[in-house]
Enzyme design. Structure first.
Site, PDB file in Angstrom:
ATOM      1  N   LYS A  15       0.949  -1.382  -0.392  1.00  0.00           N
ATOM      2  CA  LYS A  15       0.138   0.048  -0.254  1.00  0.00           C
ATOM      3  C   LYS A  15       0.818   1.344  -0.194  1.00  0.00           C
ATOM      4  O   LYS A  15       0.499   1.553  -0.680  1.00  0.00           O
ATOM      5  CB  LYS A  15      -1.347   0.194   1.212  1.00  0.00           C
ATOM      6  CG  LYS A  15      -1.948  -1.415   1.153  1.00  0.00           C
ATOM      7  CD  LYS A  15      -2.818  -0.751   2.424  1.00  0.00           C
ATOM      8  CE  LYS A  15      -2.187  -0.581   3.930  1.00  0.00           C
ATOM      9  NZ  LYS A  15      -1.817  -2.133   4.456  1.00  0.00           N
ATOM     10  N   ARG A  90      -9.367   0.762   8.804  1.00  0.00           N
ATOM     11  CA  ARG A  90      -9.022  -0.402   9.245  1.00  0.00           C
ATOM     12  C   ARG A  90     -10.118  -1.168   9.655  1.00  0.00           C
ATOM     13  O   ARG A  90      -9.798  -2.056  10.227  1.00  0.00           O
ATOM     14  CB  ARG A  90      -7.581  -0.001  10.177  1.00  0.00           C
ATOM     15  CG  ARG A  90      -6.788  -0.600   9.391  1.00  0.00           C
ATOM     16  CD  ARG A  90      -5.303  -0.736  10.428  1.00  0.00           C
ATOM     17  NE  ARG A  90      -4.366  -0.864   9.682  1.00  0.00           N
ATOM     18  CZ  ARG A  90      -3.005  -0.376   9.601  1.00  0.00           C
ATOM     19  NH1 ARG A  90      -3.224   0.784   8.819  1.00  0.00           N
ATOM     20  NH2 ARG A  90      -2.010  -1.334   9.843  1.00  0.00           N
ATOM     21  N   ARG A 130      11.686  -5.633   5.063  1.00  0.00           N
ATOM     22  CA  ARG A 130      11.478  -4.336   5.131  1.00  0.00           C
ATOM     23  C   ARG A 130      12.531  -3.491   5.321  1.00  0.00           C
ATOM     24  O   ARG A 130      13.000  -3.252   6.550  1.00  0.00           O
ATOM     25  CB  ARG A 130      10.315  -3.544   4.630  1.00  0.00           C
ATOM     26  CG  ARG A 130       9.536  -2.220   5.188  1.00  0.00           C
ATOM     27  CD  ARG A 130       8.549  -2.402   4.421  1.00  0.00           C
ATOM     28  NE  ARG A 130       7.276  -2.271   5.921  1.00  0.00           N
ATOM     29  CZ  ARG A 130       5.954  -2.224   6.205  1.00  0.00           C
ATOM     30  NH1 ARG A 130       5.399  -1.967   5.286  1.00  0.00           N
ATOM     31  NH2 ARG A 130       5.525  -2.652   6.932  1.00  0.00           N
ATOM     32  N   ARG A 163      11.319  -0.995  11.126  1.00  0.00           N
ATOM     33  CA  ARG A 163      10.429  -0.859  11.420  1.00  0.00           C
ATOM     34  C   ARG A 163      10.148  -1.720  12.928  1.00  0.00           C
ATOM     35  O   ARG A 163      10.553  -2.976  12.488  1.00  0.00           O
ATOM     36  CB  ARG A 163       8.899  -0.991  11.327  1.00  0.00           C
ATOM     37  CG  ARG A 163       8.686   0.288  11.152  1.00  0.00           C
ATOM     38  CD  ARG A 163       7.703   0.652   8.907  1.00  0.00           C
ATOM     39  NE  ARG A 163       5.954  -0.330  10.023  1.00  0.00           N
ATOM     40  CZ  ARG A 163       5.175  -0.106   9.720  1.00  0.00           C
ATOM     41  NH1 ARG A 163       5.014   0.503   8.335  1.00  0.00           N
ATOM     42  NH2 ARG A 163       3.737  -0.396   9.809  1.00  0.00           N
ATOM     43  N   ARG A 174      -0.805  -8.477  13.793  1.00  0.00           N
ATOM     44  CA  ARG A 174      -0.685  -7.653  12.629  1.00  0.00           C
ATOM     45  C   ARG A 174      -2.120  -8.485  12.131  1.00  0.00           C
ATOM     46  O   ARG A 174      -2.878  -7.704  11.715  1.00  0.00           O
ATOM     47  CB  ARG A 174       0.106  -7.023  12.354  1.00  0.00           C
ATOM     48  CG  ARG A 174       0.980  -5.240  12.873  1.00  0.00           C
ATOM     49  CD  ARG A 174       1.829  -5.122  12.385  1.00  0.00           C
ATOM     50  NE  ARG A 174       1.926  -5.101  11.193  1.00  0.00           N
ATOM     51  CZ  ARG A 174       3.073  -4.259  10.976  1.00  0.00           C
ATOM     52  NH1 ARG A 174       3.909  -4.871  10.415  1.00  0.00           N
ATOM     53  NH2 ARG A 174       2.860  -3.767   9.338  1.00  0.00           N
TER      54      ARG A 174
HETATM   55  P1  AMP Z   1       0.572   0.319   9.001  1.00  0.00           P
HETATM   56  O1  AMP Z   1       2.449   1.147   8.896  1.00  0.00           O
HETATM   57  O2  AMP Z   1      -0.136   1.212   8.477  1.00  0.00           O
HETATM   58  O3  AMP Z   1       1.409  -1.019   9.443  1.00  0.00           O
HETATM   59  O4  AMP Z   1       0.402   0.868  10.920  1.00  0.00           O
HETATM   60  C1  AMP Z   1       1.126   0.566  11.963  1.00  0.00           C
HETATM   61  C2  AMP Z   1       0.329   0.330  12.785  1.00  0.00           C
HETATM   62  O5  AMP Z   1      -0.094   2.097  13.136  1.00  0.00           O
HETATM   63  C3  AMP Z   1      -0.995  -0.214  12.914  1.00  0.00           C
HETATM   64  O6  AMP Z   1       0.367  -1.860  13.471  1.00  0.00           O
HETATM   65  C4  AMP Z   1      -1.480   0.316  14.023  1.00  0.00           C
HETATM   66  O7  AMP Z   1      -0.690  -0.254  15.568  1.00  0.00           O
HETATM   67  C5  AMP Z   1      -1.318   1.923  13.572  1.00  0.00           C
HETATM   68  N1  AMP Z   1      -2.411   2.214  12.616  1.00  0.00           N
HETATM   69  C6  AMP Z   1      -2.341   2.639  11.668  1.00  0.00           C
HETATM   70  N2  AMP Z   1      -2.892   2.763  11.376  1.00  0.00           N
HETATM   71  C7  AMP Z   1      -4.369   2.662  11.990  1.00  0.00           C
HETATM   72  C8  AMP Z   1      -5.920   3.074  11.825  1.00  0.00           C
HETATM   73  N3  AMP Z   1      -6.607   2.837  10.988  1.00  0.00           N
HETATM   74  N4  AMP Z   1      -6.597   2.273  12.470  1.00  0.00           N
HETATM   75  C9  AMP Z   1      -5.675   2.122  13.623  1.00  0.00           C
HETATM   76  N5  AMP Z   1      -4.844   1.602  14.346  1.00  0.00           N
HETATM   77  C10 AMP Z   1      -3.713   2.236  12.810  1.00  0.00           C
END
Ligand code: AMP
Length: 221
Positions: A15, A90, A130, A163, A174
């Protein structure tokens, strides 16, 4: 063709990579809730402090806080022509909140959603490989798309970072969170029409073409 675009899919489907490409192609911003939360964490804001543990465990930050953060970002002038949301919504409550929020702007184009599909084993490989540039946020993969010099960004010369939630253990959490809370969001948009699925297990360029042609079809409806 801009307007609001949602990129949906499990962690590691691409994404962020695709949103960065579409952003420069269409001149609309990428809005990644993960990046916004990491930024809060780095600045030690109240939201950042609260999000820190949840993110470290692969759990979601509460809907109300994330919705508010997204509302603030969508209100900025660069998002007026459209935007690419990456990592949001999400949960179903986030999706219904977004539908209502965008519905309030009657002149805006309707939201279109593209879901990227990749197998579990391939995702595990991508997530653990990554690496990201902390300066320009370019995403590399230590196995399949390495920088020219190990651990160094080709563009900025900065030391790449991994990360903390990209370990195998947190990835499994996740994915559980995705299956339980985010898979219903994909079904929500599928049921609304204005939705297409693309195969994310192809080269980056091929995935970009698949998304672009999906967006053209969705926008011509
Ligand atoms: P990402 O970078 O999109 O993989 O997001 C990393 C982490 O941020 C996720 O595992 C969640 O803990 C938090 N997070 C990101 N987007 C959301 C969302 N829309 N709602 C809730 N938590 C989020």
């Amino acid at each position: 063709m801009p307007g609001p675009v949602l990129l949906l899919g499990a962690p590691g489907v691409g994404k962020g990579t695709q949103a960065q490409i579409l952003m420069s192609e269409f001149g609309i911003p990428q809005i990644s809730t993960g990046d916004l939360l990491r930024d809060h964490r780095a600045r030690h804001t109240d939201l950042g402090l609260l999000a820190e543990d949840l993110m470290a465990q692969g759990q979601l930050v509460p809907d109300g806080l994330v919705n508010k953060m997204v509302a603030d970002r969508l209100g900025q002038p660069d998002a007026a022509r459209g935007f690419i949301l990456d990592g949001f919504p999400r949960t179903l409550p986030q999706a219904t909140w977004l539908d209502t929020h965008l519905g309030q702007n009657a002149s805006a184009k309707p939201v279109v959603a593209v879901s990227i599909q990749v197998d579990y084993d391939e995702l595990l490989h991508r997530i653990t490989g990554r690496r990201t540039c902390p300066v320009c946020r370019t995403i590399y993969n230590a196995f399949s798309n390495p920088p020219k010099a190990t651990g160094i960004c080709d563009l900025e010369g900065a030391q790449l970072i991994q990360r903390s939630d990209d370990s195998e253990e947190v990835f499994r959490e996740r994915m559980k969170t995705f299956d339980l809370q985010t898979a219903p969001v994909v079904e929500h948009y599928r049921a609304q029409g204005r939705f297409q699925e693309v195969n994310g297990d192809q080269s980056v360029d091929q995935v970009t073409s698949a998304i672009t042609s999906a967006l053209r079809q969705l926008r011509s409806k």
